[in-house]
Design a protein around this motif. Structure first.
Motif: not given
Length: 160
Positions: A10-13, A18-19, A70-75
């Motif tokens: 998460i911190n690398s986003l 960030k989520i 949603q973006s994280m799911i796709r990623s």
């Protein structure tokens, strides 16, 4: 996945993407474990046991509609697909390498020939498929009937 790994991911986003750790876990559960949004919500957020299923479903829908989630799911799905492709390529290379070793160092001629056959199949050398090009023409039932009768007459006249 440990909490340290989740926080590191998460911190690398970038700051705008960030989520929370719970949102990340929700996204991971949906993307990797193929859980429904409600089940992912239950595991990631650990709601009180007294919360109704309807409420969990509504909260899960809210999390699911979050653009960052949603973006994280796709990623995560994209990363998983890349890992699967890489694994498949490595496996294929390993099998081909072992087949080549068998061709070059096999004890029996039959095993060397079989290895060569399998190698040939990897490049469609022994394909038994016959490709037939067909044209689909709009014809009436009368035209089809006429053509069939002509072909039957030719077939019967050849056999008599």
């Amino acid at each position: 996945m440990s909490n340290k790994t989740i926080l590191k991911s998460i911190n690398s986003l970038p700051p705008k993407q960030k989520i929370t750790a719970k949102q990340y876990e929700f996204a991971r559960l949906v993307a990797e474990e193929h859980l429904t949004s409600s089940d992912a919500y239950r595991k990631a957020y650990k709601p009180n046991m007294l919360v109704k299923n309807k409420s969990i479903h509504e909260m899960a829908c809210r999390v699911m509609t979050n653009i960052k989630v949603q973006s994280m799911i796709r990623s995560i799905q994209h990363k998983r697909e890349e890992e699967n492709r890489t694994r498949a390529i490595r496996r294929e290379e390993y099998v081909l390498k072992k087949l080549m070793e068998e061709v070059e160092q096999g004890d029996k001629a039959s095993t060397r020939i079989r290895a060569l056959e399998l190698l040939g199949k990897t490049v469609s050398m022994f394909s038994n498929k016959v490709e037939v090009e067909t044209k689909q023409i709009d014809r009436s039932s009368e035209e089809i009937t006429k053509d069939l009768k002509l072909k039957l007459q030719k077939l019967l006249s050849n056999h008599t």
